[in-house]
Design an enzyme around this catalytic site. Structure first.
Site, mmCIF file in Angstrom:
data_model
loop_
_atom_site.group_PDB
_atom_site.id
_atom_site.type_symbol
_atom_site.label_atom_id
_atom_site.label_comp_id
_atom_site.label_asym_id
_atom_site.label_seq_id
_atom_site.Cartn_x
_atom_site.Cartn_y
_atom_site.Cartn_z
ATOM 1 N N THR A 184 -19.608 45.158 -45.529
ATOM 2 C CA THR A 184 -19.284 46.299 -44.656
ATOM 3 C C THR A 184 -20.007 46.155 -43.316
ATOM 4 O O THR A 184 -20.993 45.438 -43.237
ATOM 5 C CB THR A 184 -19.796 47.563 -45.394
ATOM 6 O OG1 THR A 184 -18.870 47.879 -46.392
ATOM 7 C CG2 THR A 184 -19.995 48.755 -44.499
ATOM 8 N N GLY A 213 -15.910 55.678 -50.714
ATOM 9 C CA GLY A 213 -17.324 55.308 -50.771
ATOM 10 C C GLY A 213 -18.181 56.174 -49.862
ATOM 11 O O GLY A 213 -17.819 57.313 -49.514
ATOM 12 N N GLY A 235 -23.918 48.979 -48.882
ATOM 13 C CA GLY A 235 -24.311 48.764 -50.271
ATOM 14 C C GLY A 235 -23.317 49.427 -51.192
ATOM 15 O O GLY A 235 -22.160 49.644 -50.815
HETATM 16 N N1 ASP Z 1 -20.826 50.894 -48.809
HETATM 17 C C1 ASP Z 1 -19.503 50.355 -48.956
HETATM 18 C C2 ASP Z 1 -18.752 51.145 -49.994
HETATM 19 O O1 ASP Z 1 -19.301 51.412 -51.036
HETATM 20 C C3 ASP Z 1 -19.494 48.909 -49.354
HETATM 21 C C4 ASP Z 1 -20.400 48.007 -48.565
HETATM 22 O O2 ASP Z 1 -21.388 48.435 -47.993
HETATM 23 O O3 ASP Z 1 -20.069 46.812 -48.498
HETATM 24 O O4 ASP Z 1 -17.608 51.435 -49.797
#
Ligand code: ASP
Length: 319
Positions: A184, A213, A235
């Site tokens: 992300t 998310g 995360g």
């Molecule tokens: N935080 C993002 C989610 O859970 C994923 C990521 O940080 O890669 O959608």
């Protein structure tokens, strides 16, 4: 600083204006991160600062920096977005300026740059989060560019994990999914004591369709308060929604914590509750400092400011 499961880098003093961006916590192995991410990250911080100097808006600057990362096809956002179990792209993004204005979108499929739709909501609507088909319709109506479909890299990753899952390779697949969720993107921009923060993501590989998310949720995926500071997270969203580390960091700053200690405390608390391997944070304070911390393997970041040249770094547990 590095304890067993938490690594924090900085503070770096950027001066009276600056930017910090990240390309996701966890998935990156160092060589891969260096090869693939340094160019778009430097481009993103440069675009962010140019935008800030042109129009004096931290919010516009955050959006422009994130749009560069969404367009790179390398990160899990925009055209690089990971796919759901059903093979669909469903993206989340959000942005907030330190005057308590925020806009966010959830499970959108139409816009190439969900962060631009989030900005439109922050600036034009009386709502904070718009999701699903109605958000897609809005994106089309305001003339945002259409998403061209997943990048080749995103499809390759999805095929790989789906095959492993279907072959019943449980533990390895579970490990892989931990590694794949996490590229992300996020950004923070400040000018004097005005802040903006944002995040954009394709979510987690093989997620249930309709899953939302942390990235569109103020306080969880991003937070900004003028005169205090700002934070952006990456995360596993399911854990980040519940500990709201970005609001927590800004709260600790307002209580007099140093930036380093605020990020450390947020990471420690999160890790105490959910274990490690699930959180990366970037944060900035009113004195022009930025910090980055993880409880995962690594996170590529970019920084740039009046007193700091455009730089690419990797925050890494391996040092
Ligand atoms: N935080 C993002 C989610 O859970 C994923 C990521 O940080 O890669 O959608």
């Amino acid at each position: 600083m590095s304890s067993n499961s938490i690594t924090i880098s900085g503070p770096w003093r950027l001066g009276d204006y600056g930017i910090i961006v990240h390309g996701g916590a966890g998935a990156w192995r160092l060589k891969e991160a260096l090869e693939k991410t340094s160019r778009p990250i430097i481009e993103a911080v440069t675009r962010g600062i140019t935008t800030l100097l042109d129009n004096n808006s931290p919010l516009e600057a955050v959006v422009e920096a994130i749009a560069v990362l969404e367009d790179s096809g390398i990160f899990n956002a925009g055209i690089g977005s990971t796919l759901s179990y059903d093979g669909k792209i469903e993206m989340d993004a959000g942005v907030m300026s330190g005057d308590y204005r925020a806009g966010a979108v959830a499970i959108v499929t139409y816009p190439k740059n969900p962060i631009k739709l989030a900005k439109y909501i922050a600036q034009n609507l009386d709502h904070v989060i718009i999701g699903g088909q109605s958000a897609d319709k809005l994106a089309r109506r305001i003339g945002l560019e259409r998403h061209p479909g997943p990048s080749r890299y995103a499809i390759q990753r999805w095929n790989l994990v789906k095959k492993e899952l279907e072959e019943g390779k449980g533990p390895k697949w579970a490990q892989r999914i931990r590694e794949l969720y996490s590229d992300t993107v996020g950004a923070i921009v400040f000018k004097e004591i005005r802040f903006a923060a944002g995040a954009s993501t394709g979510g987690i590989t093989l997620k249930h369709s309709g899953r939302i998310g942390d990235s569109p949720i103020p306080g969880a995926g991003f937070y900004a308060e003028n005169g205090v500071g700002a934070c952006s997270a990456t995360g596993i969203g399911e854990t980040i929604i519940l500990t709201r580390p970005c609001a927590y960091v800004v709260d600790l700053l307002s209580k007099g914590y140093s930036l380093f200690n605020a990020v450390e405390e947020a990471l420690k608390r999160h890790t105490r509750i959910f274990g490690d391997g699930n959180l990366g944070l970037i944060a900035a304070d009113k004195d022009g400092n930025v910090v980055a911390g993880i409880n995962t393997r690594a996170m590529p970041i970019g920084i740039y400011g009046r007193e700091y040249k455009p730089s690419f770094l990797i925050v890494s547990r391996e040092g």
